[in-house]
Design a protein around this motif. Structure first.
Motif, PDB file in Angstrom:
ATOM      1  N   ASN A  96     -26.477 -19.512  -9.796  1.00  0.00           N
ATOM      2  CA  ASN A  96     -26.541 -17.889 -10.188  1.00  0.00           C
ATOM      3  C   ASN A  96     -27.713 -18.048 -10.538  1.00  0.00           C
ATOM      4  OD1 ASN A  96     -23.987 -18.721  -9.799  1.00  0.00           O
ATOM      5  ND2 ASN A  96     -23.406 -18.364 -12.347  1.00  0.00           N
ATOM      6  N   GLN A  97     -28.942 -16.687 -10.391  1.00  0.00           N
ATOM      7  CA  GLN A  97     -29.547 -16.238 -10.837  1.00  0.00           C
ATOM      8  C   GLN A  97     -29.443 -14.630 -11.649  1.00  0.00           C
ATOM      9  OE1 GLN A  97     -31.246 -16.214  -6.882  1.00  0.00           O
ATOM     10  NE2 GLN A  97     -33.036 -17.499  -7.952  1.00  0.00           N
ATOM     11  N   ILE A  98     -30.545 -14.730 -12.724  1.00  0.00           N
ATOM     12  CA  ILE A  98     -30.207 -13.412 -13.473  1.00  0.00           C
ATOM     13  C   ILE A  98     -31.863 -13.203 -13.614  1.00  0.00           C
ATOM     14  CG2 ILE A  98     -30.051 -12.511 -15.996  1.00  0.00           C
ATOM     15  CD1 ILE A  98     -27.400 -14.689 -16.447  1.00  0.00           C
ATOM     16  N   LYS A  99     -32.188 -11.865 -13.316  1.00  0.00           N
ATOM     17  CA  LYS A  99     -32.616 -10.183 -13.305  1.00  0.00           C
ATOM     18  C   LYS A  99     -33.225 -10.187 -14.051  1.00  0.00           C
ATOM     19  CE  LYS A  99     -33.879  -8.161  -9.564  1.00  0.00           C
ATOM     20  NZ  LYS A  99     -34.739  -8.492  -8.198  1.00  0.00           N
ATOM     21  N   ILE A 100     -34.134  -9.560 -15.212  1.00  0.00           N
ATOM     22  CA  ILE A 100     -34.053  -8.295 -15.590  1.00  0.00           C
ATOM     23  C   ILE A 100     -34.815  -7.568 -15.207  1.00  0.00           C
ATOM     24  CG2 ILE A 100     -34.568  -6.863 -18.174  1.00  0.00           C
ATOM     25  CD1 ILE A 100     -32.637  -9.249 -18.500  1.00  0.00           C
ATOM     26  N   LYS A 101     -33.970  -6.333 -14.233  1.00  0.00           N
ATOM     27  CA  LYS A 101     -35.029  -5.145 -13.456  1.00  0.00           C
ATOM     28  C   LYS A 101     -36.201  -4.898 -13.984  1.00  0.00           C
ATOM     29  CE  LYS A 101     -34.677  -2.202 -10.530  1.00  0.00           C
ATOM     30  NZ  LYS A 101     -35.211  -0.594  -9.984  1.00  0.00           N
ATOM     31  N   GLY A 102     -37.467  -4.815 -13.559  1.00  0.00           N
ATOM     32  CA  GLY A 102     -38.511  -4.267 -14.481  1.00  0.00           C
ATOM     33  C   GLY A 102     -38.837  -5.075 -14.850  1.00  0.00           C
ATOM     34  N   ALA A 103     -38.781  -5.905 -15.479  1.00  0.00           N
ATOM     35  CA  ALA A 103     -39.398  -6.369 -17.281  1.00  0.00           C
ATOM     36  C   ALA A 103     -40.266  -8.027 -15.637  1.00  0.00           C
ATOM     37  CB  ALA A 103     -38.283  -7.355 -17.621  1.00  0.00           C
ATOM     38  N   THR A 104     -41.543  -7.693 -16.992  1.00  0.00           N
ATOM     39  CA  THR A 104     -42.856  -8.824 -16.300  1.00  0.00           C
ATOM     40  C   THR A 104     -42.673  -9.467 -17.613  1.00  0.00           C
ATOM     41  OG1 THR A 104     -44.616  -6.788 -17.267  1.00  0.00           O
ATOM     42  CG2 THR A 104     -43.618  -7.045 -15.411  1.00  0.00           C
ATOM     43  N   ARG A 105     -42.608  -9.520 -18.610  1.00  0.00           N
ATOM     44  CA  ARG A 105     -42.767 -10.945 -19.706  1.00  0.00           C
ATOM     45  C   ARG A 105     -41.297 -10.959 -20.594  1.00  0.00           C
ATOM     46  NH1 ARG A 105     -44.444  -5.783 -21.444  1.00  0.00           N
ATOM     47  NH2 ARG A 105     -43.928  -4.860 -23.451  1.00  0.00           N
ATOM     48  N   HIS A 128     -21.063 -16.522  -5.820  1.00  0.00           N
ATOM     49  CA  HIS A 128     -20.240 -15.774  -7.229  1.00  0.00           C
ATOM     50  C   HIS A 128     -19.783 -14.284  -6.808  1.00  0.00           C
ATOM     51  CE1 HIS A 128     -23.227 -15.591  -9.678  1.00  0.00           C
ATOM     52  NE2 HIS A 128     -22.845 -15.527 -11.015  1.00  0.00           N
ATOM     53  N   VAL A 129     -20.641 -13.741  -5.877  1.00  0.00           N
ATOM     54  CA  VAL A 129     -21.574 -12.312  -6.247  1.00  0.00           C
ATOM     55  C   VAL A 129     -20.208 -11.889  -5.334  1.00  0.00           C
ATOM     56  CG1 VAL A 129     -22.818 -10.232  -6.083  1.00  0.00           C
ATOM     57  CG2 VAL A 129     -23.421 -12.098  -7.991  1.00  0.00           C
ATOM     58  N   THR A 130     -19.472 -10.487  -5.987  1.00  0.00           N
ATOM     59  CA  THR A 130     -18.335 -10.463  -5.463  1.00  0.00           C
ATOM     60  C   THR A 130     -19.567  -9.252  -3.752  1.00  0.00           C
ATOM     61  OG1 THR A 130     -16.770  -8.425  -4.496  1.00  0.00           O
ATOM     62  CG2 THR A 130     -18.848  -8.104  -6.043  1.00  0.00           C
ATOM     63  N   PRO A 131     -18.560  -9.773  -2.816  1.00  0.00           N
ATOM     64  CA  PRO A 131     -19.471  -8.238  -1.560  1.00  0.00           C
ATOM     65  C   PRO A 131     -19.330  -7.042  -1.778  1.00  0.00           C
ATOM     66  CG  PRO A 131     -17.802  -9.250  -0.812  1.00  0.00           C
ATOM     67  CD  PRO A 131     -17.994 -10.414  -2.323  1.00  0.00           C
ATOM     68  N   GLY A 132     -18.393  -6.452  -2.288  1.00  0.00           N
ATOM     69  CA  GLY A 132     -18.125  -5.107  -2.404  1.00  0.00           C
ATOM     70  C   GLY A 132     -16.396  -4.818  -2.350  1.00  0.00           C
ATOM     71  N   TYR A 133     -16.242  -3.506  -2.439  1.00  0.00           N
ATOM     72  CA  TYR A 133     -14.691  -2.640  -2.475  1.00  0.00           C
ATOM     73  C   TYR A 133     -14.417  -2.645  -1.937  1.00  0.00           C
ATOM     74  CZ  TYR A 133     -17.908  -1.918  -6.998  1.00  0.00           C
ATOM     75  OH  TYR A 133     -19.110  -1.743  -8.252  1.00  0.00           O
ATOM     76  N   ILE A 134     -13.224  -2.691  -1.823  1.00  0.00           N
ATOM     77  CA  ILE A 134     -11.877  -2.103  -0.743  1.00  0.00           C
ATOM     78  C   ILE A 134     -11.618  -0.503  -1.680  1.00  0.00           C
ATOM     79  CG2 ILE A 134     -10.919  -4.293  -0.535  1.00  0.00           C
ATOM     80  CD1 ILE A 134      -8.904  -2.589  -2.047  1.00  0.00           C
ATOM     81  N   GLY A 135     -10.672   0.245  -0.380  1.00  0.00           N
ATOM     82  CA  GLY A 135     -10.435   1.119  -0.732  1.00  0.00           C
ATOM     83  C   GLY A 135     -11.224   2.725  -0.806  1.00  0.00           C
ATOM     84  N   ILE A 174     -28.005  -4.636  -4.591  1.00  0.00           N
ATOM     85  CA  ILE A 174     -29.699  -3.449  -4.038  1.00  0.00           C
ATOM     86  C   ILE A 174     -30.129  -5.161  -3.613  1.00  0.00           C
ATOM     87  CG2 ILE A 174     -31.076  -2.747  -5.029  1.00  0.00           C
ATOM     88  CD1 ILE A 174     -29.202  -1.477  -7.078  1.00  0.00           C
ATOM     89  N   ASP A 175     -30.650  -5.199  -2.234  1.00  0.00           N
ATOM     90  CA  ASP A 175     -31.298  -6.117  -2.242  1.00  0.00           C
ATOM     91  C   ASP A 175     -30.173  -7.503  -2.026  1.00  0.00           C
ATOM     92  OD1 ASP A 175     -32.819  -4.393  -0.822  1.00  0.00           O
ATOM     93  OD2 ASP A 175     -34.627  -5.123  -2.958  1.00  0.00           O
ATOM     94  N   GLY A 176     -29.240  -7.922  -2.429  1.00  0.00           N
ATOM     95  CA  GLY A 176     -28.589  -8.995  -2.826  1.00  0.00           C
ATOM     96  C   GLY A 176     -28.385  -9.466  -4.193  1.00  0.00           C
ATOM     97  N   TRP A 177     -28.419  -8.351  -4.757  1.00  0.00           N
ATOM     98  CA  TRP A 177     -28.545  -8.401  -6.421  1.00  0.00           C
ATOM     99  C   TRP A 177     -27.422  -7.267  -7.064  1.00  0.00           C
ATOM    100  CZ3 TRP A 177     -31.507 -11.856  -9.673  1.00  0.00           C
ATOM    101  CH2 TRP A 177     -32.274 -12.962  -8.921  1.00  0.00           C
ATOM    102  N   LEU A 178     -26.765  -7.517  -7.836  1.00  0.00           N
ATOM    103  CA  LEU A 178     -26.057  -6.845  -8.304  1.00  0.00           C
ATOM    104  C   LEU A 178     -26.272  -5.841  -9.458  1.00  0.00           C
ATOM    105  CD1 LEU A 178     -22.455  -5.633  -8.700  1.00  0.00           C
ATOM    106  CD2 LEU A 178     -22.214  -8.143 -10.571  1.00  0.00           C
ATOM    107  N   PRO A 179     -26.356  -4.647  -9.501  1.00  0.00           N
ATOM    108  CA  PRO A 179     -26.635  -4.402 -11.107  1.00  0.00           C
ATOM    109  C   PRO A 179     -25.077  -4.004 -11.881  1.00  0.00           C
ATOM    110  CG  PRO A 179     -26.693  -2.578  -9.119  1.00  0.00           C
ATOM    111  CD  PRO A 179     -26.220  -4.206  -8.231  1.00  0.00           C
ATOM    112  N   THR A 180     -25.615  -4.457 -13.054  1.00  0.00           N
ATOM    113  CA  THR A 180     -24.554  -4.911 -13.672  1.00  0.00           C
ATOM    114  C   THR A 180     -24.295  -3.550 -14.481  1.00  0.00           C
ATOM    115  OG1 THR A 180     -25.943  -5.610 -16.019  1.00  0.00           O
ATOM    116  CG2 THR A 180     -24.827  -6.861 -13.975  1.00  0.00           C
ATOM    117  N   GLY A 181     -25.277  -2.696 -14.582  1.00  0.00           N
ATOM    118  CA  GLY A 181     -24.803  -1.145 -15.650  1.00  0.00           C
ATOM    119  C   GLY A 181     -25.789  -1.767 -17.101  1.00  0.00           C
TER     120      GLY A 181
END
Lengths: 481, 481
Positions: free
Chosen positions: B318-327, B340-347, B356-363
Motif C-alpha cells: 500500500n501507499q499513502i500520500k498527503i495531497k499537496g504536502a511537500t514536507r 486493496h483499493v476498490t475499483p469503484g461503486y455500483i448503482g 484520482i490518477d489511481g489514488w483514492l482521496p479519503t476525505g
C-alpha cells in the motif's frame, strides 16, 4: 504495480536487522544506504534502469549489496554460477547480450569474452557517485533476474524471473511456512541460484533477517540450530546429512525456535527424515525449479513420514496437474501454473515459449495421490542432481562428443553416498583414448561438478528404433556392474 | 488468476480447523462440504455464478456457510448491515439491483421491497441440491462483495471489493502481523462489515481458524485471551475498554501466545493503551475503510506509546500520500493507492470513479511525520464514529430536514465515554416541535446508532460566505455548553 522492494521495506522497518554475516550485521537502513551508494556508483559506470548486466561473485555481503544496488536501480541481472568454466560463462553472457559484466575481483580470470564492458566490484566501489531517478514502483512484468538452466538440448536457456514471479513466490511461501517477528533465515545456498536468491527476496518482503554464510559449514550451522540463533534454513540433501551428523555427534537437538528446514534439490532419504525427526528438525521437502522462482510444491513436516517420497502439495497460488491423467496415481508429465511461473526465456530461446496454454511442462514425470500429494517418479530429461546442482546429460554429451577420438557418448547419473548422484559417461571411441584424457578435456569446458566421475568404454550405445539414446538402459547397466 | 479460495484451501489443509463457535468446530473439509451443499441449493433457487444477491443475517455460523456458498458459486454479495432500518435496507437492495435477497429467517420483517426475489435461509437449506460448474480460478477483477458506505451527500454508495482487493489485503496484513501454525483469530465484529468479513478471507487464505462470536461478550473474550485459546483479535475502542476492565477486575494478563489486538474504527485513548500494556496485550492501531477492504495502515505494538495518535505506516503493498504536502508534518487530504483499493461503486454512483490518477482521496485530513508515520487529524466529511460504526452527518440531516416542522438542521459528533462519539442534531424549526417527536421520526428511518442522542434547538445554523454548513462550529458550541 509493486513497490520497489527495499525502498518500501526501509520505509516500513528501517531499524530491523536485514543481514548478518559472522559477527557483523546490517539494518534495512544500512543495507539500503550501502546499496544506494553502489547504485549511484553503477550510474557513474553508465549502468542504469533498463540495462541488463551479468553478475559474477561469491555468496557474500558485497554480493548482496551489489544485487540490491541493481534492484534499486532497475538493472536486470543475469546471475552467473561462479562454478562454471570461462567457456560456459562466455556462452551465457554472450547469449544474454549483456551491456556489462560486474564481477568480484577474484573472478576476473573467469571472463574471457570481449563483447561487453567488464567492471570489477572494486572499480564500482571506488567510483564517484552519480544521482539517478529511482522508480518507487515496479511493473509486475519487469524482469528482475535471469538464471540459466540447461535442458534436453544441453544448451543453457536464460530464464526470466519477473517482479511478480519473485513476489508471488515469497507470498505463497509465507502462507505455507508462516512468519514470526524474530525469524532469521540462514542462507548457505549460492545467491546465483534461485534457492539462495529467493531468501533475499523473502527478506525484503517480510522484513526478515538473512544470516549469510559464504560457504556451508556443518559445524557452525549445527550450532546455530541448537542455540536458536536461526529459525529457518534451506538445504539440499548432502548438507542436511552433515548437519545431522554434527548434531548427533554432539548429542544436541534443534532449539525450540527453529521452525523450518526447507529441503530441495531432489528427494531426501528416509533415513535422514527419521534422524531429523530425532533431532527435532522439521523437514519440509520442496519441489521447485528456476522456471518457478523457487518452491512450487512443499511437503509439510507433519506429513514427512506419512508421505515419504512426496514433494507435497502446491503452494496457495500455484497449481499442479498431471498431463493426461484422469485419476489419482496415474503417471504423466507434471505441469505447473501460477504467478510464479516464468513468462519465458531471453537470448536464442527467446521465441520458444516455455508455456502450453498457460501451463509450464516440467519434463518431470510424476503423479498425484488420492489426497493430491505430488510424487516425482522420474526427473526431466534424465536430469542428474548432484549436491543440489542440476546437471543435464546432454550438456556433458555435447562436450565429449566433440573430442576427436570419441565416436558417441551417453551420460547418466550414478548414486553417490554424499552427493546424491554424480554423472557417468558411457563412451564409444573411434580411436583408443585414456579416461584421464577425456576427463581433463571436460574440465576445461565444464564446471567441476559436471565432469563425469567415471568413464566407461563400451561397444555401442543402447538406442530405440528411432535411434533415440536410451539413458535409462545406461542406468540399468550401472546397477548391474 | 487467483484460485477459488475455499476450494484451494480445502485441497491444501482439509483437516485444519476453519471455524469454531462455542463448543463446536468445523474443519476446512466440513466447512467446504456444507458450503458446497448450500451452493447447490442456491442453484436450485436459480442463483448462480454472475448473479448479484443481498445477504442479511446475524454474524453466526449459518451466515459463514452462506457467505462461502456464494463465494464458491461465484455469486456477488451485497452485505447488508442488519442494524439498518427497513427503509435503509430497501434503499440499498434497490440501488444494487440485486436478483434476490437472502435473509436469515429472523430478519424477514426488515425487507419490504418487492422488486426482487426474497429467499429465506430455511428455504435454501430445505431445497434439493442442483449440480453446478464450479470455477477453479477467479479473475482478480471479479467482484466478491459490495458494502454500502455513506459520504458527503448522505446517500450510501455500494463499494465494490474484488478478489484482488481482498486477497492483497490479506497478504499485506500477513507480512505485517506474521502468521503461526496455531493462530486463531477471534471474530466478534459484524461479518457484514469489512472488519469482520476480512477475517473470513484471512482464514481461507492462511488456513487459519476463526473463532466466531455472534455477539461481543467481554467476559468470555477476556477468558479466551488469558487462557490462550485465541491469538489474534479485531476490536474497536469500546470493546477494548470492556475487555481491559474484565482483565483488570480478575487481575489477569494475556496469555503469552496472544499476538495481536487489531484496533480500528477511530483512535484509541492513551489510557487504554497504557492499560493494555499492563495486561500484556499488544495493540496494533489500524486505519482502514470499506474502500480499502480493511487495513491500509497499521501502527506496530512497539510504536504504540512512542507514536501516540498515529495510525502507523502503510502495509507493504500500500501507499499513502498527503495531497499537496511537500514536507513532513504538513497537513492535507490523505490519498491511498494499492491493490486493496476498490475499483469503484455500483448503482447510482457507478459512473463516479472514486479514484484520482489511481489514488483514492479519503476525505480525511492527516499528515506524515518525519519517519513517515500517518496521523489523522480530521475525519472525512465530519465523520462520526460511534462504537466502530461510521455515521455520516449528512445522512441524518437528510432525514430530519424532511420533517415538515424542521426548517434546517446540522449534525455533528459529541464525545461519549462508552461509544467514543454519538451524533447530535442542531435544529432550526419552522414550527414548534418536541425533541421526542423528531427522535421518533428518525427511529423509523435510521439505524438505532444513527439516531441523535441529543437534539438542540437553535435560531440559525453557522454557515460560511458560500452558505456551506460549518459543522466544526457546531462542535465548538457543544464543547462550550
Amino acid at each position: 504495480m509493486i513497490p520497489n522492494w527495499l525502498m518500501q521495506r526501509v520505509y516500513l522497518t528501517p531499524n530491523k536487522i536485514a543481514l548478518s554475516y559472522e559477527k557483523e550485521s546490517w539494518t534495512f537502513k544500512q543495507l539500503h544506504q550501502v546499496s544506494m551508494r553502489y547504485a549511484r556508483q553503477l550510474k557513474t559506470n553508465q549502468l542504469q534502469s533498463g540495462d541488463r548486466i551479468a553478475l559474477l561473485g561469491a555468496s557474500n555481503v558485497e554480493m548482496v549489496f551489489m544485487i540490491h544496488a541493481c534492484l534499486l536501480a532497475g538493472i536486470e541481472i543475469v546471475m552467473l554460477n561462479n562454478r562454471l568454466t570461462d567457456l560456459e560463462i562466455d556462452w551465457q553472457i554472450e547469449d544474454a547480450e549483456v551491456k556489462a559484466v560486474l564481477f568480484a575481483d577474484e573472478f576476473e580470470a573467469k571472463i574471457k569474452s570481449n563483447k561487453m564492458d567488464k567492471i570489477s566490484f572494486s572499480t564500482v566501489t571506488q567510483s564517484r557517485e552519480s544521482p539517478f531517478g529511482i522508480e518507487e514502483n515496479w511493473s509486475p512484468d519487469q524482469t528482475v533476474t535471469i538464471m540459466y538452466t540447461s535442458g534436453t538440448t544441453g544448451f543453457p536457456k536464460g530464464v526470466r524471473q519477473t517482479v511478480n514471479n519473485h513476489t508471488s513466490s515469497a507470498l505463497s511461501s509465507v502462507l505455507n511456512l508462516g512468519l514470526e517477528e524474530n525469524d532469521v533465515w540462514l542462507c548457505t545456498m549460492p545467491l546465483f541460484h534461485i534457492s539462495g536468491f529467493s531468501i533475499l527476496v523473502r527478506s525484503v518482503l517480510y522484513g526478515m533477517e538473512v544470516r549469510l554464510y559464504e560457504k556451508f559449514d556443518a559445524k557452525k550451522v549445527a550450532r546455530e540450530i541448537y542455540e536458536g540463533t536461526i529459525t529457518r534454513m534451506s538445504v539440499v540433501s548432502v548438507m542436511l546429512n552433515q548437519i545431522l551428523l554434527e548434531l548427533e555427534r554432539q548429542e544436541k537437538t534443534a532449539h525450540a525456535s527453529f521452525k523450518t528446514m526447507l529441503a530441495g534439490g531432489g528427494s531426501i532419504p528416509i533415513d535422514y527424515l527419521k534422524r531429523a525427526n530425532a533431532c527435532r528438525i522439521p523437514i519440509l521437502q520442496t519441489y521447485g525449479m528456476t522456471e518457478t522462482s523457487s518452491q512450487t510444491a512443499t511437503l509439510s513436516a507433519n506429513d514427512a513420514l506419512r508421505k515419504i517420497g512426496s514433494a507435497g502439495k502446491p503452494l496457495f497460488f500455484n497449481q499442479i496437474k498431471i498431463k493426461g491423467a484422469t485419476r489419482a496415481k496415474e503417471h504423466g508429465e507434471v505441469f505447473i501454473r501460477g504467478p510464479h511461473v516464468t513468462p519465458g526465456y531471453i537470448g536464442r530461446f527467446q521465441e520458444n515459449s516455455p508455456l502450453i496454454d498457460g501451463w509450464l511442462p516440467t519434463g518431470d514425470i510424476g503423479y498425484l495421490d488420492e489426497e493430491g500429494y505430488l510424487y516425482i517418479v522420474d526427473r526431466r530429461s534424465d536430469l542428474i542432481i548432484s549436491g543440489g546442482e542440476n546437471i543435464y546429460p546432454a550438456e556433458i554429451e555435447n562436450v565429449l562428443a566433440a573430442h576427436p577420438k570419441v565416436h558417441e557418448v551417453g551420460v547418466c547419473g550414478k548414486e553417490h553416498p554424499k552427493w546424491g548422484q554424480t554423472p557417468v559417461a558411457f563412451v564409444v571411441v573411434s580411436e583408443k583414448v585414456e579416461a584421464e584424457e577425456l576427463m581433463k578435456y571436460c574440465e576445461g569446458q565444464l564446471a567441476k561438478y559436471k565432469v563425469p566421475s567415471d568413464i566407461i568404454f563400451i561397444e555401442s550405445l543402447p538406442r530405440n528404433a528411432s535411434n533415440k539414446l536410451l539413458r535409462r538402459e545406461l542406468k540399468q547397466w550401472l546397477s548391474q556392474q
